[in-house]
Design an enzyme around this catalytic site. Structure first.
Site, short mmCIF file in Angstrom:
data_model
loop_
_atom_site.label_atom_id
_atom_site.label_comp_id
_atom_site.label_asym_id
_atom_site.label_seq_id
_atom_site.Cartn_x
_atom_site.Cartn_y
_atom_site.Cartn_z
N CYS A 18 0.86 -1.18 0.00
CA CYS A 18 0.00 0.00 0.00
C CYS A 18 0.89 1.24 0.00
O CYS A 18 2.09 1.15 -0.26
CB CYS A 18 -0.99 -0.01 1.16
SG CYS A 18 -0.28 0.21 2.80
N ASN A 21 2.45 1.44 4.22
CA ASN A 21 2.68 0.20 4.95
C ASN A 21 2.36 0.34 6.44
O ASN A 21 3.00 -0.25 7.29
CB ASN A 21 4.11 -0.31 4.74
CG ASN A 21 4.33 -1.75 5.19
OD1 ASN A 21 5.40 -2.08 5.71
ND2 ASN A 21 3.36 -2.62 5.01
N CYS A 23 -1.36 0.91 7.16
CA CYS A 23 -2.82 0.72 7.26
C CYS A 23 -3.26 -0.55 6.52
O CYS A 23 -3.41 -1.60 7.14
CB CYS A 23 -3.58 1.93 6.70
SG CYS A 23 -3.28 3.48 7.59
N ARG A 24 -3.45 -0.46 5.21
CA ARG A 24 -4.04 -1.55 4.46
C ARG A 24 -3.13 -2.78 4.34
O ARG A 24 -3.57 -3.91 4.57
CB ARG A 24 -4.46 -1.07 3.07
CG ARG A 24 -5.59 -0.06 3.11
CD ARG A 24 -5.82 0.57 1.77
NE ARG A 24 -4.74 1.51 1.46
CZ ARG A 24 -4.66 2.22 0.34
NH1 ARG A 24 -5.61 2.10 -0.59
NH2 ARG A 24 -3.66 3.04 0.12
N SER A 25 -1.88 -2.59 3.97
CA SER A 25 -1.03 -3.77 3.76
C SER A 25 -0.73 -4.53 5.05
O SER A 25 -0.72 -5.76 5.03
CB SER A 25 0.25 -3.41 2.98
OG SER A 25 1.00 -2.41 3.61
N ASP A 136 -8.14 4.15 1.23
CA ASP A 136 -7.10 4.38 2.23
C ASP A 136 -7.75 5.03 3.44
O ASP A 136 -8.25 6.15 3.35
CB ASP A 136 -6.01 5.29 1.65
CG ASP A 136 -4.81 5.43 2.57
OD1 ASP A 136 -4.89 5.03 3.75
OD2 ASP A 136 -3.78 5.95 2.10
#
Length: 172
Positions: A18, A21, A23-25, A136
């Site tokens: 993401c 690195n 939040c999402r990943s 995001d």
């Protein structure tokens, strides 16, 4: 539940990428680590995460990410952000991104067409909806982190189900 084979074959490697690195990943990495452990594929499937940008390198996952994961029983407290290195492409089988901007960036970083083909949108594995962007949540509230995690869980399960037959037979 059936466990992975006793005689593991080659390892399949995935990196979730993401923007920062944090939040999402890290969410996807935590979810996928549980899927791997539950399936008994620790020796067959490796997962990591990284960022396209370098501004959070070395930092923990965002506190809202850690909290959202914890409410569902995942642990991301040991996570440290890192930036994706294009030199990793030869060692990876799949690079999973969360939005079209990351997809463009990583395909540009890819050294060749084969490496660029490894870059795929997470939601492209989830047949229940369009291959859209995972939002995001960084500039939003905790509620969006929960929504994003639910989306990531659903798509990660779909991806895992696609990989599992190959993992049972041996990675080729």
């Amino acid at each position: 539940m059936a466990r992975g084979p006793a005689n593991p074959g080659p390892v399949f490697r995935i990196c979730f990428v993401c923007t920062g690195n944090i939040c999402r990943s890290p969410m996807a990495e935590a979810v996928f680590r549980r899927l791997i452990a539950t399936g008994g594929y620790e020796s067959r499937l490796e997962v990591g995460s990284a960022a396209t940008g370098d501004w959070h390198v070395g930092e923990h996952a965002d506190a809202r990410t850690v909290a959202a994961l914890a409410t569902r029983g995942y642990d991301a407290t040991a996570h440290r952000a890192r930036q994706f290195d294009p030199a990793w492409f030869p060692d990876l089988d799949l690079v999973v991104v969360f939005d079209h901007g990351q997809e463009r960036t990583l395909r540009e970083w890819a050294p060749d067409e084969a490496a660029a083909a490894k870059v795929q949108l997470l939601l492209s594995f989830d047949e229940s909806g369009p291959a859209a962007d995972v939002p995001d949540p960084y500039y939003s509230d905790a509620a969006l982190f929960d929504t994003v995690l639910a989306t990531i869980e659903r798509a990660s399960v779909a991806l895992f189900r696609q990989l599992e037959p190959v993992l049972r037979q041996g990675v080729s």
